[in-house]
Design an enzyme around this catalytic site. Structure first.
Site, PDB file in Angstrom:
ATOM      1  N   HIS A   1      82.793  30.094 132.301  1.00  0.00           N
ATOM      2  CA  HIS A   1      83.370  29.861 133.732  1.00  0.00           C
ATOM      3  C   HIS A   1      82.760  28.405 134.058  1.00  0.00           C
ATOM      4  O   HIS A   1      83.218  27.675 134.896  1.00  0.00           O
ATOM      5  CB  HIS A   1      83.156  30.740 134.526  1.00  0.00           C
ATOM      6  CG  HIS A   1      84.513  30.898 135.548  1.00  0.00           C
ATOM      7  ND1 HIS A   1      84.996  29.911 136.156  1.00  0.00           N
ATOM      8  CD2 HIS A   1      85.003  32.055 136.122  1.00  0.00           C
ATOM      9  CE1 HIS A   1      86.015  30.136 137.064  1.00  0.00           C
ATOM     10  NE2 HIS A   1      85.974  31.479 136.998  1.00  0.00           N
ATOM     11  N   SER A   2      81.432  28.073 133.876  1.00  0.00           N
ATOM     12  CA  SER A   2      80.896  26.904 134.131  1.00  0.00           C
ATOM     13  C   SER A   2      81.645  25.616 133.643  1.00  0.00           C
ATOM     14  O   SER A   2      81.228  24.597 134.041  1.00  0.00           O
ATOM     15  CB  SER A   2      79.425  26.998 133.670  1.00  0.00           C
ATOM     16  OG  SER A   2      79.328  26.966 132.308  1.00  0.00           O
TER      17      SER A   2
END
Length: 494
Positions: free
Chosen positions: A148-149
């Site tokens: 998700h980063s």
């Protein structure tokens, strides 16, 4: 999930520091991943897919950068560093028996097993599994797993769509429906001014109330316990991922007949489906109650006053940006990228309604009220402030607490209106998921052509029968559609 953007992205070679949002998604209690499952109408040729990835996805800086950590024990710096990508490390093609029993269950178990191990931080944080196995709704399956980063769900799904082309025109990008914006008129200036002033006052009031409730949720306000509420630590449990495809035309029929949006109908269907599911789960009531020595049949097993809140993920970008992303990969141009999502808390009243249309009416009322609020923008801005001021650990703890005090999450993405192909493979469906956040149940809705995919991420220790919940969602849509037709609400629809 939520939080701030990473600024501009380009295909030039350089090192860039992780944005505060990206650092948050590497926090131990908020280590989130995005899963995107694509169903292909034909067997997948791995060599063709790898060649396509070389020409598109690898030209995006996040997909060709690894995470580098330097500094000392008191202060560590994290940054994205461009690296040479070996596709063999990222594209996994297991050898499978084409005649395997229960292929749908096999794919579900395969995806769950993939999530058991984290991605290797010494390589770019993504991978693609290609399963040439025929399921009930596809000839083969591709499974993207992305940290998700690297971006929010809207950005990453848009990027994947920018790698696709129309099946009818292999050179054309998909067509994504634009949001219709309400137009204003000042034909009567005085009354228009009064209406605008009244709406402005409501906007301020609703925003203040929502932010106070948001702060209370962080501090002490928790949802009531229900059979679908996860226990502390639920974010660490292995999830199960299932999907169900329903008719988008049925959803639009209800939308048009009741003068609503697709989101109103989808949230109403979700509330109806969960009500049906929980009525079955409250087995301790046994459908009967004792009163004055006599057994009285109960209409519902759901305790009176059952309610909870859903975290609604809100994309704060004005446009989907598929063309910009395609140009970036093809020409090296710059475009906005990162995590740019806020969230709002939407109340759900759980009960069996005599009129199925009451579910969508309630959903519309709740969503209309949220539209007259800046909750999503304010939660985004507050999160950005906390990240920059106190760091990722504090922001992760606050975000984790706020989300864990709610019951579930919902997100929806608009997909192409026509059939698309992923490096020559025509797609049957696209199902996005997220895991690593403290919810036992997350709904994702993805439109594609004339279909809507209902994708569920569940903790099987809390929801052991997600297919039954999918059945309840599908049946709820049917009942709502039939109620619209029965009441004659579509007679004036052209």
């Amino acid at each position: 999930m939520m939080l701030m953007g990473d600024g501009k992205a380009s295909s030039s070679n350089h090192e860039v520091a992780l944005s505060p949002a990206a650092r948050l998604f590497h926090a131990p209690r908020f280590n989130c991943y995005i899963i995107a499952i694509i169903g292909s109408k034909t067997p997948i040729n791995p060599n063709v897919v790898k060649a396509g990835l070389e020409d598109t996805l690898l030209k995006h800086p996040r997909f060709s950068s690894k995470l580098v950590v330097d500094g000392n024990k008191y202060y560590k710096r994290k940054k994205w560093s461009q690296t040479k990508v070996n596709l063999e490390d990222h594209v996994i093609v297991p050898e499978l028996d084409p005649n395997i029993d229960f292929p749908d269950r096999f794919v579900e178990d395969y995806v769950s097993n993939v999530t058991r191990t984290p991605l290797d931080l010494s390589k770019p944080l993504w991978e693609l599994h290609l399963l040439n196995i025929k399921t009930s709704d596809a000839e083969a399956v591709g499974i993207f797993r992305i940290h998700h980063s690297m971006g929010d769900g809207a950005s990453l799904i848009s990027l994947l769509l920018a790698c696709t082309r129309k099946t009818s025109d292999p050179e054309a990008l998909p067509t994504i429906p634009a949001k219709n914006r309400a137009s204003s008129t000042n034909s009567n200036g005085f009354w228009w001014f009064l209406l605008a002033f009244w709406l402005f006052l409501r906007l301020i009031w609703n925003t203040v109330v929502d932010l106070l409730l948001f702060a209370a949720t962080i501090l002490f306000l928790k949802d009531m316990k229900t059979p679908i509420k996860g226990e502390p630590g639920v974010e660490l449990n292995i999830k199960k991922f299932v999907h169900r495809t329903v008719s988008l035309d049925d959803i639009k029929l209800v939308k048009n007949a009741m003068n609503m949006t697709v989101n109103d109908v989808v949230v109403g269907v979700t509330q109806a489906g969960i009500s049906r599911y929980l009525n079955r789960r409250y087995v301790h009531s046994a459908g009967e109650e004792q009163k004055d020595g006599r057994v009285k049949k109960r209409k519902t097993n759901i305790p009176k006053g059952t309610h909870f809140r859903a975290t609604i993920l809100v994309n704060l970008r004005k446009t989907v940006g598929i063309q910009d992303l395609a140009d970036m990969m093809a020409k090296g141009s710059k475009t906005k990228w990162g995590n740019l999502i806020g969230y709002l808390l939407l109340p759900f009243n759980i009960a069996l309604q005599d009129d199925p249309l009451e579910y969508v009416r309630q959903a519309k009322a709740a969503i209309d009220r949220k539209k007259l609020s800046r909750e999503a923008i304010c939660t985004y801005s507050c999160a950005e402030l906390v990240l920059r001021t106190f760091g990722a650990k504090v922001a992760a703890a606050i975000t984790h607490r706020a989300i864990s005090n709610t019951t579930m999450a919902i997100s929806g993405l608009v997909g192409p209106q026509e059939e698309i192909s992923f490096y020559g493979q025509p797609l049957a469906y696209l199902a996005p998921y997220v895991y690593g956040h403290p919810h036992a149940l997350t709904f994702h809705f993805q439109s594609y052509m004339n279909k809507m995919t209902l994708a569920l991420s569940v903790d099987p220790s809390v929801i052991p029968d997600p297919h039954l919940l999918s059945d309840d969602l599908e049946e709820s849509l049917k009942l709502i559609r039939d109620a619209v037709v029965k009441k004659g609400l579509i007679k004036d629809i052209v």
